[in-house]
Motif scaffolding. Structure first.
Motif, PDB file in Angstrom:
ATOM      1  N   ILE A  17     -13.336 -49.051 -39.991  1.00 37.03           N
ATOM      2  CA  ILE A  17     -11.984 -49.662 -40.033  1.00 37.03           C
ATOM      3  C   ILE A  17     -11.947 -49.905 -41.741  1.00 37.03           C
ATOM      4  CG2 ILE A  17     -11.528 -49.930 -38.283  1.00 37.03           C
ATOM      5  CD1 ILE A  17     -11.267 -52.621 -38.001  1.00 37.03           C
ATOM      6  N   THR A  18     -10.526 -50.504 -42.003  1.00 36.21           N
ATOM      7  CA  THR A  18     -10.237 -51.007 -43.361  1.00 36.21           C
ATOM      8  C   THR A  18     -11.353 -52.225 -43.501  1.00 36.21           C
ATOM      9  OG1 THR A  18      -8.184 -52.022 -42.681  1.00 36.21           O
ATOM     10  CG2 THR A  18      -8.005 -49.789 -44.176  1.00 36.21           C
ATOM     11  N   SER A  19     -11.031 -53.220 -42.362  1.00 35.12           N
ATOM     12  CA  SER A  19     -11.898 -54.889 -42.975  1.00 35.12           C
ATOM     13  C   SER A  19     -13.233 -54.192 -42.598  1.00 35.12           C
ATOM     14  CB  SER A  19     -11.660 -55.386 -42.062  1.00 35.12           C
ATOM     15  OG  SER A  19     -12.243 -55.394 -40.641  1.00 35.12           O
ATOM     16  N   GLY A  20     -14.087 -53.053 -42.108  1.00 31.59           N
ATOM     17  CA  GLY A  20     -15.062 -52.773 -41.830  1.00 31.59           C
ATOM     18  C   GLY A  20     -15.845 -52.691 -40.471  1.00 31.59           C
ATOM     19  N   ARG A  21     -16.886 -52.384 -39.879  1.00 27.34           N
ATOM     20  CA  ARG A  21     -17.197 -51.806 -38.735  1.00 27.34           C
ATOM     21  C   ARG A  21     -17.147 -52.492 -37.565  1.00 27.34           C
ATOM     22  NH1 ARG A  21     -21.224 -46.903 -38.628  1.00 27.34           N
ATOM     23  NH2 ARG A  21     -22.509 -47.274 -35.951  1.00 27.34           N
ATOM     24  N   ILE A  22     -16.324 -52.334 -36.175  1.00 29.41           N
ATOM     25  CA  ILE A  22     -16.569 -52.766 -35.113  1.00 29.41           C
ATOM     26  C   ILE A  22     -17.275 -52.305 -34.351  1.00 29.41           C
ATOM     27  CG2 ILE A  22     -14.618 -54.048 -36.100  1.00 29.41           C
ATOM     28  CD1 ILE A  22     -12.315 -52.284 -33.801  1.00 29.41           C
ATOM     29  N   ARG A  23     -17.392 -52.426 -33.458  1.00 31.37           N
ATOM     30  CA  ARG A  23     -17.720 -51.650 -31.938  1.00 31.37           C
ATOM     31  C   ARG A  23     -17.072 -51.861 -30.196  1.00 31.37           C
ATOM     32  NH1 ARG A  23     -22.221 -48.688 -30.808  1.00 31.37           N
ATOM     33  NH2 ARG A  23     -23.168 -49.193 -33.011  1.00 31.37           N
ATOM     34  N   GLY A  24     -16.850 -50.898 -29.906  1.00 32.53           N
ATOM     35  CA  GLY A  24     -15.836 -51.403 -28.780  1.00 32.53           C
ATOM     36  C   GLY A  24     -16.903 -51.066 -27.905  1.00 32.53           C
ATOM     37  N   VAL A  25     -16.273 -50.757 -25.774  1.00 30.68           N
ATOM     38  CA  VAL A  25     -17.096 -50.190 -24.867  1.00 30.68           C
ATOM     39  C   VAL A  25     -16.160 -49.136 -24.377  1.00 30.68           C
ATOM     40  CG1 VAL A  25     -15.439 -51.735 -23.509  1.00 30.68           C
ATOM     41  CG2 VAL A  25     -17.401 -51.342 -22.703  1.00 30.68           C
ATOM     42  N   ARG A  26     -17.084 -48.080 -23.846  1.00 27.35           N
ATOM     43  CA  ARG A  26     -16.861 -46.578 -22.774  1.00 27.35           C
ATOM     44  C   ARG A  26     -16.705 -47.410 -21.529  1.00 27.35           C
ATOM     45  NH1 ARG A  26     -18.982 -41.776 -25.330  1.00 27.35           N
ATOM     46  NH2 ARG A  26     -17.033 -41.963 -26.778  1.00 27.35           N
ATOM     47  N   ARG A  27     -15.081 -47.262 -21.059  1.00 28.93           N
ATOM     48  CA  ARG A  27     -15.934 -46.885 -19.967  1.00 28.93           C
ATOM     49  C   ARG A  27     -14.822 -44.852 -19.237  1.00 28.93           C
ATOM     50  NH1 ARG A  27     -13.334 -52.977 -18.105  1.00 28.93           N
ATOM     51  NH2 ARG A  27     -14.602 -54.378 -19.311  1.00 28.93           N
ATOM     52  N   GLY A  28     -15.394 -44.238 -18.817  1.00 28.50           N
ATOM     53  CA  GLY A  28     -15.464 -43.191 -18.600  1.00 28.50           C
ATOM     54  C   GLY A  28     -14.543 -42.822 -19.308  1.00 28.50           C
ATOM     55  N   ARG A  29     -14.065 -41.935 -19.622  1.00 30.51           N
ATOM     56  CA  ARG A  29     -13.369 -41.291 -20.580  1.00 30.51           C
ATOM     57  C   ARG A  29     -12.509 -42.534 -21.262  1.00 30.51           C
ATOM     58  NH1 ARG A  29     -15.789 -38.779 -22.303  1.00 30.51           N
ATOM     59  NH2 ARG A  29     -13.975 -37.565 -23.504  1.00 30.51           N
ATOM     60  N   ILE A  30     -12.366 -43.838 -21.532  1.00 32.10           N
ATOM     61  CA  ILE A  30     -11.015 -43.716 -22.632  1.00 32.10           C
ATOM     62  C   ILE A  30     -12.255 -45.237 -22.701  1.00 32.10           C
ATOM     63  CG2 ILE A  30      -9.981 -46.021 -22.159  1.00 32.10           C
ATOM     64  CD1 ILE A  30      -8.934 -45.040 -19.518  1.00 32.10           C
ATOM     65  N   ASP A  31     -11.895 -45.589 -24.685  1.00 34.19           N
ATOM     66  CA  ASP A  31     -12.806 -46.448 -25.044  1.00 34.19           C
ATOM     67  C   ASP A  31     -12.060 -47.694 -25.590  1.00 34.19           C
ATOM     68  OD1 ASP A  31     -14.865 -44.928 -25.839  1.00 34.19           O
ATOM     69  OD2 ASP A  31     -14.152 -43.679 -27.352  1.00 34.19           O
ATOM     70  N   ARG A  32     -12.200 -48.503 -26.028  1.00 33.58           N
ATOM     71  CA  ARG A  32     -11.389 -49.790 -25.776  1.00 33.58           C
ATOM     72  C   ARG A  32     -11.962 -50.631 -26.694  1.00 33.58           C
ATOM     73  NH1 ARG A  32     -11.551 -48.542 -20.616  1.00 33.58           N
ATOM     74  NH2 ARG A  32      -9.743 -48.859 -18.781  1.00 33.58           N
ATOM     75  N   TYR A  33     -10.890 -50.716 -27.812  1.00 32.89           N
ATOM     76  CA  TYR A  33     -11.662 -51.579 -28.805  1.00 32.89           C
ATOM     77  C   TYR A  33     -10.187 -53.271 -28.577  1.00 32.89           C
ATOM     78  CZ  TYR A  33     -13.223 -47.644 -30.500  1.00 32.89           C
ATOM     79  OH  TYR A  33     -14.520 -46.564 -30.901  1.00 32.89           O
ATOM     80  N   LEU A  34     -11.003 -54.123 -28.336  1.00 33.84           N
ATOM     81  CA  LEU A  34     -10.567 -55.081 -27.762  1.00 33.84           C
ATOM     82  C   LEU A  34     -10.598 -56.587 -29.239  1.00 33.84           C
ATOM     83  CD1 LEU A  34     -11.038 -55.310 -23.526  1.00 33.84           C
ATOM     84  CD2 LEU A  34      -9.472 -54.428 -25.372  1.00 33.84           C
ATOM     85  N   GLY A  35      -9.041 -57.406 -29.305  1.00 31.20           N
ATOM     86  CA  GLY A  35      -9.395 -58.188 -30.167  1.00 31.20           C
ATOM     87  C   GLY A  35      -9.500 -57.640 -31.487  1.00 31.20           C
ATOM     88  N   VAL A  36      -9.213 -57.077 -31.900  1.00 36.83           N
ATOM     89  CA  VAL A  36      -9.354 -56.664 -33.241  1.00 36.83           C
ATOM     90  C   VAL A  36      -8.556 -56.887 -34.570  1.00 36.83           C
ATOM     91  CG1 VAL A  36      -9.832 -54.348 -34.366  1.00 36.83           C
ATOM     92  CG2 VAL A  36     -10.257 -54.538 -32.492  1.00 36.83           C
ATOM     93  N   PRO A  37      -8.892 -57.948 -35.251  1.00 40.68           N
ATOM     94  CA  PRO A  37      -7.818 -58.311 -36.352  1.00 40.68           C
ATOM     95  C   PRO A  37      -7.415 -57.450 -37.053  1.00 40.68           C
ATOM     96  CG  PRO A  37      -9.992 -59.823 -35.937  1.00 40.68           C
ATOM     97  CD  PRO A  37      -9.811 -58.138 -35.484  1.00 40.68           C
ATOM     98  N   TYR A  38      -5.651 -57.580 -37.170  1.00 42.59           N
ATOM     99  CA  TYR A  38      -5.486 -57.284 -38.086  1.00 42.59           C
ATOM    100  C   TYR A  38      -4.594 -57.564 -39.253  1.00 42.59           C
ATOM    101  CZ  TYR A  38      -0.647 -58.892 -35.785  1.00 42.59           C
ATOM    102  OH  TYR A  38      -0.354 -59.415 -35.292  1.00 42.59           O
ATOM    103  N   ALA A  39      -4.690 -59.340 -39.307  1.00 42.67           N
ATOM    104  CA  ALA A  39      -4.345 -60.199 -40.305  1.00 42.67           C
ATOM    105  C   ALA A  39      -5.423 -61.433 -39.954  1.00 42.67           C
ATOM    106  CB  ALA A  39      -2.936 -60.561 -40.080  1.00 42.67           C
ATOM    107  N   ALA A  40      -5.149 -61.877 -41.120  1.00 41.42           N
ATOM    108  CA  ALA A  40      -6.225 -63.031 -40.767  1.00 41.42           C
ATOM    109  C   ALA A  40      -5.517 -64.447 -39.703  1.00 41.42           C
ATOM    110  CB  ALA A  40      -6.486 -63.754 -42.241  1.00 41.42           C
ATOM    111  N   ALA A  41      -6.701 -65.030 -39.427  1.00 36.37           N
ATOM    112  CA  ALA A  41      -6.113 -66.324 -38.518  1.00 36.37           C
ATOM    113  C   ALA A  41      -5.281 -67.054 -39.094  1.00 36.37           C
ATOM    114  CB  ALA A  41      -7.421 -66.678 -38.234  1.00 36.37           C
ATOM    115  N   PRO A  42      -4.277 -67.859 -38.726  1.00 37.57           N
ATOM    116  CA  PRO A  42      -2.474 -68.248 -38.977  1.00 37.57           C
ATOM    117  C   PRO A  42      -3.182 -69.636 -38.897  1.00 37.57           C
ATOM    118  CG  PRO A  42      -1.778 -67.564 -36.930  1.00 37.57           C
ATOM    119  CD  PRO A  42      -3.611 -67.572 -36.959  1.00 37.57           C
TER     120      PRO A  42
END
Length: 498
Positions: A17-42
């Motif tokens: 993604i625009t900020s770098g490489r991230i890794r999620g988890v696959r469960r069955g036929r669904i990929d999940r990417y959790l807690g992905v930052p879209y803005a800096a910590a406020p």
């Protein structure tokens, strides 16, 4: 884009993604990417400021666990029995959860993955509670059915909606806009179509969507909108700052960015708890609202939408038949409402005696609390829904509008067709603890299947499966007993409002 080496059935997915490489988890036929930052910590210099870009990272980021949630109070006063609070500690609260259909070799053309429609979920909670980690709003069923589903965390309460002397307003709304811009830039990495984005929200989330829909730049952020049980609303600065002033007085500080930033989140929550005691969306009281400003809410959303703003964007909109029961039943308010409350409402909102009489005649044997609740539900939700739909119909080149009403009655504690009950059906998560708490263990799965499919169709095509709004006022009534299309439901009551 999904890397070729991650496409195997047992591989954990990784994307750029625009900020770098991230890794999620696959469960069955669904990929999940959790807690992905879209803005800096406020936090630090970013606290009580506009959302800032995420810093790029050279190493792969692990996105297999839920991200931090915004500081908030748990529900209380009986509401905690039906609405849960998820608390995940951490500073990076401006994050997304992404559920995506798992890519297979047949999806890949060259280095690109077939594009799926995208839904961006903005949770409710009176602008002071909620998160993207609530089980009833898990996005798995949407991903199962070919949608990239993205849930947004944003700043809540004082952190997101204070009105300070020297700071921007509507910071939580600015967070949502930043998340939508992030989606436009990054949806393709998860197999999503960045040119087919539906923003979807309930309660306060729908109120925020109304403001975004009314903004001149709405089309830059999303392509369709779904508003569930949340009317277009905002307040002028002098009114919306009431809760900020009350909290500042409780803490013993002035309402400035510096003083609020120097106050810990727990202390702000403690003050919020004291000044909002007894407040509900139906009966009123000090609460966080959107504020008219020069940037994000330059015009009252209700006025702007009626005047034609956002009319080029397809809209699915509706409310629940007995919204009020969520606040009246758990808190005991149902038995406390008397005729003086109705008289006060008639005076404040210019409700005619004829309207009150008509509602009472149509509900033989109803209590005073039920009469008050029916009036309040229509005043705050059903009438605004109709006004927005009518105004959009009047636009010569307006997009489609589809209207629904959720009418299935929960057997739990006489909640009836209350606020937020529809979530387990829309998300097809009736087996979740949150859905059980409101709808019980025997809620009709067929109703969930049909509602969920309608929402998926709208995200894919703009047509949920019933006629668009027209002069006959068609409403899909989700009652679990045929789900009829009703033209002009309770028209005598609607027409009695000025």
């Amino acid at each position: 884009m999904i890397q070729p080496e991650t496409i195997g059935a047992d591989a954990a997915p990784a994307v750029e993604i625009t900020s770098g490489r991230i890794r999620g988890v696959r469960r069955g036929r669904i990929d999940r990417y959790l807690g992905v930052p879209y803005a800096a910590a406020p936090i630090g210099e970013n606290r009580f400021g506009a959302p800032q870009p995420v810093a790029a990272h050279d190493t792969e980021r692990d996105c297999r666990q839920m991200g931090a949630t915004a500081p908030q109070l748990p529900y209380a006063g009986g509401m905690e029995n039906y609405l849960s609070t998820v608390t995940v500690p951490g500073d990076e609260i401006l994050n997304l959860n992404i559920w995506a259909p798992a890519a297979t070799p047949t999806d890949v053309v060259g280095a690109h993955v077939a594009a799926h429609p995208v839904i961006v979920w903005i949770h409710g909670g009176s602008l002071s509670r909620g998160s993207n980690a609530i089980t009833a709003s898990d996005g798995s069923a949407f991903a199962r059915d070919g949608v990239v589903f993205i849930g947004v965390n944003y700043r809540l309460g004082a952190e997101g909606f204070s009105v300070l002397d020297d700071a921007d307003t509507n910071l939580g709304l600015a967070d949502q806009a930043a998340a939508l811009r992030w989606v436009r830039q990054n949806a393709g990495a998860f197999g999503g179509d960045a040119a087919n984005v539906t923003v979807m929200g309930e309660s306060a989330g729908a109120i925020c969507i109304a403001a975004l829909l009314a903004h001149p730049d709405a089309a830059q952020l999303f392509d369709r909108a779904i508003m569930q049980s949340g009317p277009p609303d905002s307040r002028p600065r002098r009114k919306s700052r009431l809760i900020t002033d009350l909290m500042a007085k409780e803490i013993g500080i002035t309402p400035t960015r510096a003083t609020f930033a120097a106050t810990s989140a727990p202390r702000l929550l403690e003050a919020q708890k004291k000044v909002t005691a007894g407040t509900t969306p139906i009966t009123g009281g000090p609460a966080f609202t959107l504020t008219l400003d020069s940037t994000l809410v330059p015009r009252d959303p209700a006025t702007a939408l009626v005047a034609g703003r956002g009319s080029s964007i397809p809209l699915l909109i509706g409310a629940n038949t007995e919204e009020y029961r969520l606040w009246f039943i758990p808190t005991g308010l149902m038995k406390k409402i008397g005729w003086l409350h109705i008289a006060a409402a008639m005076l404040k909102f210019r409700i005619s005696p004829g309207t009150v009489s008509r509602y009472r005649r149509n509900r033989p044997g109803c209590s005073v609390g039920e009469l008050f609740g029916a009036l309040a539900t229509d005043l705050l939700l059903r009438i605004p829904v109709n006004r927005v739909a009518d105004a959009r119909l009047a636009q010569p080149r307006g997009a489609t509008t589809h209207v629904y009403e959720f009418a299935w009655r929960s057997p739990v504690a006489d909640l009836g067709a209350c606020h937020a009950l529809e979530l387990g059906f829309v998300f097809d998560t009736l087996d979740s603890a949150d859905a059980h708490a409101m709808g019980g263990p025997d809620a009709p799965q067929q109703l969930a299947t049909e509602m969920h499919e309608a929402w998926v169709r709208f995200a894919k095509t703009g047509d949920p499966g019933w006629p668009t709004w027209n002069a006959y006022r068609p409403v899909r009534v989700w009652d679990g007993a045929g789900n009829p299309l009703v033209h002009s439901p309770r028209e005598d009551e609607r027409a009695s409002w000025r």
